[in-house]
Design an enzyme around this catalytic site. Structure first.
Site, PDB file in Angstrom:
ATOM      1  N   LEU A 276       0.866  -1.169   0.000  1.00 27.00           N
ATOM      2  CA  LEU A 276       0.000   0.000   0.000  1.00 27.00           C
ATOM      3  C   LEU A 276       0.906   1.223   0.000  1.00 27.00           C
ATOM      4  O   LEU A 276       2.019   1.176   0.539  1.00 27.00           O
ATOM      5  CB  LEU A 276      -0.898   0.033   1.242  1.00 27.00           C
ATOM      6  CG  LEU A 276      -1.939  -1.088   1.399  1.00 27.00           C
ATOM      7  CD1 LEU A 276      -2.639  -0.951   2.743  1.00 27.00           C
ATOM      8  CD2 LEU A 276      -2.953  -1.049   0.266  1.00 27.00           C
ATOM      9  N   ASP A 277       0.422   2.309  -0.576  1.00 27.14           N
ATOM     10  CA  ASP A 277       1.208   3.536  -0.553  1.00 27.14           C
ATOM     11  C   ASP A 277       1.489   3.971   0.882  1.00 27.14           C
ATOM     12  O   ASP A 277       0.763   3.608   1.811  1.00 27.14           O
ATOM     13  CB  ASP A 277       0.452   4.665  -1.252  1.00 27.14           C
ATOM     14  CG  ASP A 277       0.529   4.556  -2.765  1.00 27.14           C
ATOM     15  OD1 ASP A 277       1.419   3.859  -3.252  1.00 27.14           O
ATOM     16  OD2 ASP A 277      -0.317   5.176  -3.426  1.00 27.14           O
ATOM     17  N   LYS A 278       2.488   4.801   1.033  1.00 24.24           N
ATOM     18  CA  LYS A 278       2.861   5.326   2.344  1.00 24.24           C
ATOM     19  C   LYS A 278       1.648   5.877   3.090  1.00 24.24           C
ATOM     20  O   LYS A 278       1.470   5.634   4.276  1.00 24.24           O
ATOM     21  CB  LYS A 278       3.923   6.416   2.174  1.00 24.24           C
ATOM     22  CG  LYS A 278       4.305   7.134   3.457  1.00 24.24           C
ATOM     23  CD  LYS A 278       5.321   8.226   3.170  1.00 24.24           C
ATOM     24  CE  LYS A 278       5.657   9.000   4.434  1.00 24.24           C
ATOM     25  NZ  LYS A 278       6.641  10.083   4.175  1.00 24.24           N
TER      26      LYS A 278
ATOM     27  N   ARG B 149      -6.009   5.411  -7.555  1.00 24.34           N
ATOM     28  CA  ARG B 149      -5.713   6.845  -7.642  1.00 24.34           C
ATOM     29  C   ARG B 149      -5.692   7.320  -9.096  1.00 24.34           C
ATOM     30  O   ARG B 149      -6.233   8.378  -9.427  1.00 24.34           O
ATOM     31  CB  ARG B 149      -4.382   7.128  -6.942  1.00 24.34           C
ATOM     32  CG  ARG B 149      -4.419   6.780  -5.464  1.00 24.34           C
ATOM     33  CD  ARG B 149      -3.027   6.721  -4.844  1.00 24.34           C
ATOM     34  NE  ARG B 149      -2.400   8.033  -4.831  1.00 24.34           N
ATOM     35  CZ  ARG B 149      -1.143   8.228  -4.442  1.00 24.34           C
ATOM     36  NH1 ARG B 149      -0.391   7.200  -4.067  1.00 24.34           N
ATOM     37  NH2 ARG B 149      -0.643   9.436  -4.438  1.00 24.34           N
TER      38      ARG B 149
ATOM     39  N   GLU C 176       1.076   1.435  -4.853  1.00 26.26           N
ATOM     40  CA  GLU C 176      -0.260   1.008  -4.474  1.00 26.26           C
ATOM     41  C   GLU C 176      -0.499  -0.445  -4.859  1.00 26.26           C
ATOM     42  O   GLU C 176      -0.562  -0.802  -6.021  1.00 26.26           O
ATOM     43  CB  GLU C 176      -1.278   1.897  -5.181  1.00 26.26           C
ATOM     44  CG  GLU C 176      -2.698   1.542  -4.887  1.00 26.26           C
ATOM     45  CD  GLU C 176      -3.072   1.959  -3.480  1.00 26.26           C
ATOM     46  OE1 GLU C 176      -3.805   1.218  -2.857  1.00 26.26           O
ATOM     47  OE2 GLU C 176      -2.610   2.998  -3.037  1.00 26.26           O
TER      48      GLU C 176
END
Length: 352
Positions: free
Chosen positions: A137-139, A238, A345
């Protein structure tokens, strides 16, 4: 010293494939770059001989592989990072990742990552590629992730991700009124043609990417969505939401650069929505087949407090009918892409 050895007999279905590509298919838990490195160093042999990465398979070959210790995991230090563990058994861990936590060390983030925390709480994971991490997952995306605790579980989970059988359901707060109650965005995603660190809809070089979405609540100038990933491309939700003209609130890379607020918009609403500190995206539900017991499992976690508070604020503003005019979008609709690239992501490790 090698961790272990594996032997394969190449089936006839591999005829014509490049050797490095085919071996990566056999062992998807290791990146193609890693496979190529082992071939060049002689850790992989075909019919007991060294070979080049471009060699074509003919079927029936004996493939010997000396699996090397995972240098990347071993070089990182265990760190006492608190983990919100939702599920833990002998084979897998399910973690509810908070915001502002990078999953895997990379340039600019060599410590303080989820991987460092995994190595501290589960020392044996140092023996696995990427410490057992199978997706990301993104930060600043929150929510559920699964991590393997042994080689068999890791291989099985990667196979499930590649076969698109893992159920991944997200919540997103986006700009604009999404008028279609539910829909499917089926557009390929690849590297941005001009900004290497960004992703974009790419009909020429992109990989298939499918996102299902459903409107849960529709407000004056926002929509609360359920998004289900059918594929796992980098920054998929996104990018798809940006292309759908409904970018995620707070997204520093694919979100709104500027809007012109109406006079009726309250100061608190402007501050909280225009300056929300991260993309309002949360991995709420995760479902999979247990790699060992073969039982169907599913987990669900609540929204984090920052998204809860944002939703409540949006609901209050809509109920008061304060926002009478539709918002105006600056001609420079999207941000230029200068931050938040250190993580991917839901990145499946089949395209490194």
């Amino acid at each position: 010293m090698a961790v272990n050895k594996k032997k394969f007999i190449a089936p006839n279905s591999c005829v014509g494939k490049r050797a490095d590509s085919f071996i990566h298919e056999l062992m998807p838990e290791y990146s193609r770059a890693k496979i190529q490195s082992w071939i060049k160093k002689g850790f992989i042999k075909i019919d007991l001989e060294n070979f080049t990465t471009k060699r074509k398979m003919i079927g029936g070959e004996l493939i010997d592989i000396d699996i090397q210790p995972e240098e990347q995991s071993n070089q990182f230090d265990p760190e006492d990072i608190a983990l919100d563990i939702v599920y833990d058994d002998e084979d897998i861990i399910v973690i509810n990742k908070p915001t502002n936590l990078v999953v895997h060390p990379a340039a600019g983030n060599w410590s303080g990552t989820l991987l460092n925390g995994i190595l501290y709480h589960f020392p044996k994971n140092s023996e696995l590629p990427r410490a057992g991490i199978v997706h990301r997952l993104d930060k600043n995306t929150t929510g559920l992730m699964v991590v393997a605790k042994n080689e068999i579980a890791q291989f099985n989970l990667i196979k499930q991700l590649q076969s698109k059988s893992v159920y991944r359901e997200y919540r997103a707060i986006v700009w604009g009124q999404v008028m279609v109650k539910s829909g499917i965005i089926d557009k390929p995603i690849g590297r941005h043609p001009h900004v290497r660190v960004k992703m974009a809809i790419n009909n020429i070089n992109g990989k298939d990417a499918v996102t299902h979405y459903e409107v849960l609540e529709r407000f004056s100038i926002h929509t609360y969505l359920k998004c289900i990933l059918k594929t796992g491309r980098t920054h998929q939700i996104r990018v798809h939401m940006q292309d759908n003209k409904s970018p995620i609130v707070g997204d520093p890379t694919y979100g709104l650069k500027k809007i012109i607020p109406t006079r009726s918009m309250t100061e608190n609403f402007k501050n909280e929505t225009l300056k929300f500190g991260r993309q309002a995206l949360h991995a709420k539900v995760l479902g999979l087949i247990h790699p060992i017991t073969k039982k169907s499992l599913k987990w669900e976690v609540d929204l984090p407090d920052d998204m809860k508070n944002l939703l409540e604020l949006i609901r209050e503003e809509s109920e008061q009918d304060v926002l009478e005019d539709s918002f105006k979008i600056n001609k420079d609709f999207y941000v230029s892409g200068e931050q938040d690239y250190e993580d991917n992501e839901d990145l499946e490790f089949d395209d490194e």
